[in-house]
Write a protein that holds these residues in place. Sequence first.
Motif, PDB file in Angstrom:
ATOM      1  N   VAL A 150       0.864  -1.170   0.000  1.00 19.45           N
ATOM      2  CA  VAL A 150       0.000   0.000   0.000  1.00 19.45           C
ATOM      3  C   VAL A 150       0.906   1.227   0.000  1.00 19.45           C
ATOM      4  N   GLU A 151       0.665   2.166  -0.931  1.00 25.41           N
ATOM      5  CA  GLU A 151       1.523   3.337  -1.059  1.00 25.41           C
ATOM      6  C   GLU A 151       0.711   4.620  -0.982  1.00 25.41           C
ATOM      7  N   GLN A 152       1.353   5.694  -0.548  1.00 22.12           N
ATOM      8  CA  GLN A 152       0.713   7.008  -0.537  1.00 22.12           C
ATOM      9  C   GLN A 152       0.443   7.454  -1.968  1.00 22.12           C
ATOM     10  N   VAL A 153      -0.691   8.125  -2.165  1.00 23.71           N
ATOM     11  CA  VAL A 153      -0.947   8.786  -3.438  1.00 23.71           C
ATOM     12  C   VAL A 153      -0.397  10.198  -3.274  1.00 23.71           C
ATOM     13  N   GLN A 154       0.531  10.575  -4.135  1.00 25.00           N
ATOM     14  CA  GLN A 154       1.183  11.876  -4.001  1.00 25.00           C
ATOM     15  C   GLN A 154       0.468  12.939  -4.826  1.00 25.00           C
ATOM     16  N   ASP A 155       0.320  14.122  -4.239  1.00 19.74           N
ATOM     17  CA  ASP A 155      -0.255  15.278  -4.916  1.00 19.74           C
ATOM     18  C   ASP A 155       0.911  16.023  -5.556  1.00 19.74           C
ATOM     19  N   PHE A 156       1.014  15.934  -6.873  1.00 16.72           N
ATOM     20  CA  PHE A 156       2.147  16.506  -7.592  1.00 16.72           C
ATOM     21  C   PHE A 156       2.271  18.012  -7.340  1.00 16.72           C
ATOM     22  N   GLY A 171       6.695  22.400  -2.626  1.00 13.91           N
ATOM     23  CA  GLY A 171       7.617  22.221  -1.515  1.00 13.91           C
ATOM     24  C   GLY A 171       6.950  21.937  -0.186  1.00 13.91           C
ATOM     25  N   GLU A 172       5.670  21.579  -0.213  1.00 12.49           N
ATOM     26  CA  GLU A 172       4.978  21.267   1.036  1.00 12.49           C
ATOM     27  C   GLU A 172       5.557  20.000   1.659  1.00 12.49           C
ATOM     28  N   VAL A 173       5.608  19.968   2.974  1.00  7.83           N
ATOM     29  CA  VAL A 173       6.148  18.812   3.690  1.00  7.83           C
ATOM     30  C   VAL A 173       5.208  17.615   3.550  1.00  7.83           C
ATOM     31  N   ASP A 174       3.913  17.850   3.701  1.00  9.69           N
ATOM     32  CA  ASP A 174       2.916  16.786   3.554  1.00  9.69           C
ATOM     33  C   ASP A 174       2.300  16.914   2.169  1.00  9.69           C
ATOM     34  N   PHE A 175       2.760  16.095   1.228  1.00  8.92           N
ATOM     35  CA  PHE A 175       2.267  16.196  -0.140  1.00  8.92           C
ATOM     36  C   PHE A 175       1.403  15.000  -0.539  1.00  8.92           C
ATOM     37  N   GLN A 176       0.828  14.317   0.450  1.00  9.71           N
ATOM     38  CA  GLN A 176      -0.058  13.204   0.148  1.00  9.71           C
ATOM     39  C   GLN A 176      -1.412  13.733  -0.317  1.00  9.71           C
ATOM     40  N   SER A 177      -1.954  13.116  -1.369  1.00  6.70           N
ATOM     41  CA  SER A 177      -3.269  13.511  -1.875  1.00  6.70           C
ATOM     42  C   SER A 177      -4.341  13.194  -0.848  1.00  6.70           C
ATOM     43  N   ARG A 178      -5.399  13.987  -0.906  1.00  5.70           N
ATOM     44  CA  ARG A 178      -6.540  13.794  -0.014  1.00  5.70           C
ATOM     45  C   ARG A 178      -7.814  13.759  -0.842  1.00  5.70           C
ATOM     46  N   ARG A 222      -6.745  11.018   3.741  1.00  8.42           N
ATOM     47  CA  ARG A 222      -5.584  10.681   2.919  1.00  8.42           C
ATOM     48  C   ARG A 222      -5.954   9.565   1.935  1.00  8.42           C
ATOM     49  N   LEU A 223      -5.270   9.565   0.781  1.00  3.81           N
ATOM     50  CA  LEU A 223      -5.496   8.535  -0.232  1.00  3.81           C
ATOM     51  C   LEU A 223      -4.287   7.612  -0.312  1.00  3.81           C
ATOM     52  N   TRP A 224      -4.577   6.324  -0.377  1.00  2.00           N
ATOM     53  CA  TRP A 224      -3.563   5.276  -0.452  1.00  2.00           C
ATOM     54  C   TRP A 224      -3.835   4.428  -1.686  1.00  2.00           C
ATOM     55  N   LYS A 230      -7.878   3.265  -4.946  1.00  2.00           N
ATOM     56  CA  LYS A 230      -7.446   4.242  -3.944  1.00  2.00           C
ATOM     57  C   LYS A 230      -8.328   4.061  -2.712  1.00  2.00           C
ATOM     58  N   VAL A 231      -7.683   3.905  -1.571  1.00  2.00           N
ATOM     59  CA  VAL A 231      -8.403   3.714  -0.315  1.00  2.00           C
ATOM     60  C   VAL A 231      -8.292   4.995   0.501  1.00  2.00           C
ATOM     61  N   MET A 232      -9.446   5.488   0.965  1.00  2.00           N
ATOM     62  CA  MET A 232      -9.485   6.687   1.802  1.00  2.00           C
ATOM     63  C   MET A 232      -9.326   6.266   3.257  1.00  2.00           C
TER      64      MET A 232
END
Length: 144
Positions: free
Chosen positions: A25-31, A37-44, A51-53, A74-76
């Motif tokens: 299971v991996e994080q979905v990244q918000d490009f 440059g945000e520290v938390d760049f995981q998609s929501r 968070r989306l995985w 994608k799992v919320m």
Amino acid sequence: MAIQGAIPLGQDLVFPHGAYVVGEVEQVQDFDRKQAGEVDFQSRDKNTGERLWAVRVVDADPEARRGQAEVVVKVMAEHQPVPPATLPGLPFRPVVFDGLTATPYVDTNRARPRLAWSLKATGMSAPGKTAVKADPKTETGRAA
């Protein structure tokens, strides 16, 4: 039109022959957030803010066309979901998705645009079990 947004579908409609987790299971990244440059760049999720995985899944349908047997669901979930345990003698982990929805979109990343589907779920579990979500207090699973 009465249909707005994602279309709720059951596991049996999307994966009538079963589904199997492949990989981790991996994080979905918000490009855009990552580029900013945000520290938390995981998609929501747009609606819930969760968070989306990404979970790679093999569709066990013997009629699946080439290139369509593996999909991403994608799992919320606020904390990383834990896939079902492996079963002896199987190379993949059987999985059931709870709250499964599909959103149609036009995939223009090919020579010819085509209709594609984005799959989302609210949880996942082993077949015959209740979905397990991470408990932030103990970092272990609890029944949903």
